[in-house]
Design an enzyme around this catalytic site. Structure first.
Site, PDB file in Angstrom:
ATOM      1  N   ASP A 108       0.859  -1.186   0.000  1.00 36.55           N
ATOM      2  CA  ASP A 108       0.000   0.000   0.000  1.00 36.55           C
ATOM      3  C   ASP A 108       0.895   1.235   0.000  1.00 36.55           C
ATOM      4  O   ASP A 108       1.597   1.497   0.981  1.00 36.55           O
ATOM      5  CB  ASP A 108      -0.898   0.015   1.239  1.00 36.55           C
ATOM      6  CG  ASP A 108      -1.951  -1.086   1.241  1.00 36.55           C
ATOM      7  OD1 ASP A 108      -1.679  -2.164   0.677  1.00 36.55           O
ATOM      8  OD2 ASP A 108      -3.024  -0.882   1.820  1.00 36.55           O
ATOM      9  N   LYS A 171      -7.215   3.364  -2.779  1.00 38.97           N
ATOM     10  CA  LYS A 171      -7.573   3.319  -1.354  1.00 38.97           C
ATOM     11  C   LYS A 171      -7.817   4.729  -0.834  1.00 38.97           C
ATOM     12  O   LYS A 171      -7.098   5.661  -1.184  1.00 38.97           O
ATOM     13  CB  LYS A 171      -6.430   2.639  -0.600  1.00 38.97           C
ATOM     14  CG  LYS A 171      -6.533   2.599   0.911  1.00 38.97           C
ATOM     15  CD  LYS A 171      -5.328   1.848   1.470  1.00 38.97           C
ATOM     16  CE  LYS A 171      -5.208   1.976   2.975  1.00 38.97           C
ATOM     17  NZ  LYS A 171      -4.023   1.255   3.497  1.00 38.97           N
ATOM     18  N   LYS A 204     -10.561   0.277  -2.015  1.00 39.21           N
ATOM     19  CA  LYS A 204     -10.342  -0.035  -0.604  1.00 39.21           C
ATOM     20  C   LYS A 204     -10.729   1.155   0.253  1.00 39.21           C
ATOM     21  O   LYS A 204     -10.230   2.261   0.060  1.00 39.21           O
ATOM     22  CB  LYS A 204      -8.881  -0.418  -0.345  1.00 39.21           C
ATOM     23  CG  LYS A 204      -8.578  -0.722   1.127  1.00 39.21           C
ATOM     24  CD  LYS A 204      -7.174  -1.241   1.320  1.00 39.21           C
ATOM     25  CE  LYS A 204      -6.819  -1.402   2.799  1.00 39.21           C
ATOM     26  NZ  LYS A 204      -5.444  -1.930   3.003  1.00 39.21           N
TER      27      LYS A 204
END
Length: 263
Positions: A108, A171, A204
């Protein structure tokens, strides 16, 4: 955006089961210890009748420990360029290499959102392209830090940048900013994903999602934008530390608020 009017509301129990299998159980506290990661992995595995989470997400220094503690069907993710979102490419490439070498399957990375807000769109695009090249074949989730970007236009621009660079997931948040995931930001991001033509790009939601009721909002948004078939770990994730307690409570028919408070 899907026009499937046959989508039905998601029940709380359905939401709990979906959120569990799409959960990146996360511990990114400054004071995390090896014992904390052992406990995290134990909770991630869970009981056979409950099922397990999609992944655990930890600091890079804990990747090898987590990978050794978990079965192969629970993935390990780690963060890079986190949480500041620096435009320092050598730094993030070194972090990505360390994460990959330690055995993670996912990374990430924070989009340099401050640079984007200053108008450095080209630099951000080049940064993301280099990161995508360096992270293959790992799953790449790009954190846009939607709460800092603020406006739907900036959130949409950051989402497009990440998708054009080849991110597997976009995300919402690091969870370290004042404003984390919001339904409004999620809707803007999902519109970009749906309109991108990339049938495998995922979303996400991360930061501030503590209850199954919270998660259900994002599940419904994702189903409306991408179709019910996207409610899988391949297209949808939740990044959270406390959500699992509420999931367990809902599935057990207990007082979910009381259980969640313990985590």
């Amino acid at each position: 955006m899907t026009t499937d009017m046959s989508l039905e509301p998601i029940s709380l129990e359905q939401a709990a089961r979906l959120a569990l299998r799409c959960l990146d159980l996360t511990s990114l506290n400054d004071g995390d210890t090896a014992a904390d990661i052992d406990a995290l992995c134990e909770r991630a595995i869970g009981a056979p009748e409950r099922g397990h989470v999609a992944a655990v997400c930890v600091w890079p220094k804990f990747v090898a420990q987590a990978r050794a503690a978990l079965p192969k069907d629970i993935r390990v993710a780690a963060v890079a360029n986190f949480p500041d979102g620096s435009l320092d490419l050598p730094r993030v490439l070194a972090e990505v290499d360390a994460i990959a070498q330690a055995g993670a399957q996912e990374v990430d990375v924070v989009l340099p959102y401050r640079a984007l807000m200053k108008g450095q769109s080209t630099e951000v695009g080049e940064f993301l392209a280099e990161v995508r090249h360096a992270t293959r074949p790992l799953t790449l989730k790009v954190i846009i830090e939607s709460g800092e970007l603020g406006s739907p236009a900036r959130i949409a621009e950051a989402t497009r940048q990440a998708l054009m660079a080849g991110a597997d997931f976009v995300k919402t948040s690091t969870g370290k900013s004042k404003v984390s995931a919001t339904p409004e930001a999620a809707a803007a991001m999902l519109r970009e994903i749906a309109g991108s033509g990339l049938g495998n790009a995922g979303f996400k939601a991360s930061g501030g999602i503590r209850s199954v009721a919270d998660a259900r909002v994002y599940l419904q948004l994702a189903a409306e934008a991408l179709g019910a078939g996207a409610l899988t770990p391949q297209r949808l994730r939740f990044g959270a530390s406390g959500l699992l307690g509420d999931i367990e409570a809902v599935l057990a028919g207990q007082d979910s608020a009381a259980v969640s408070a313990a985590y």
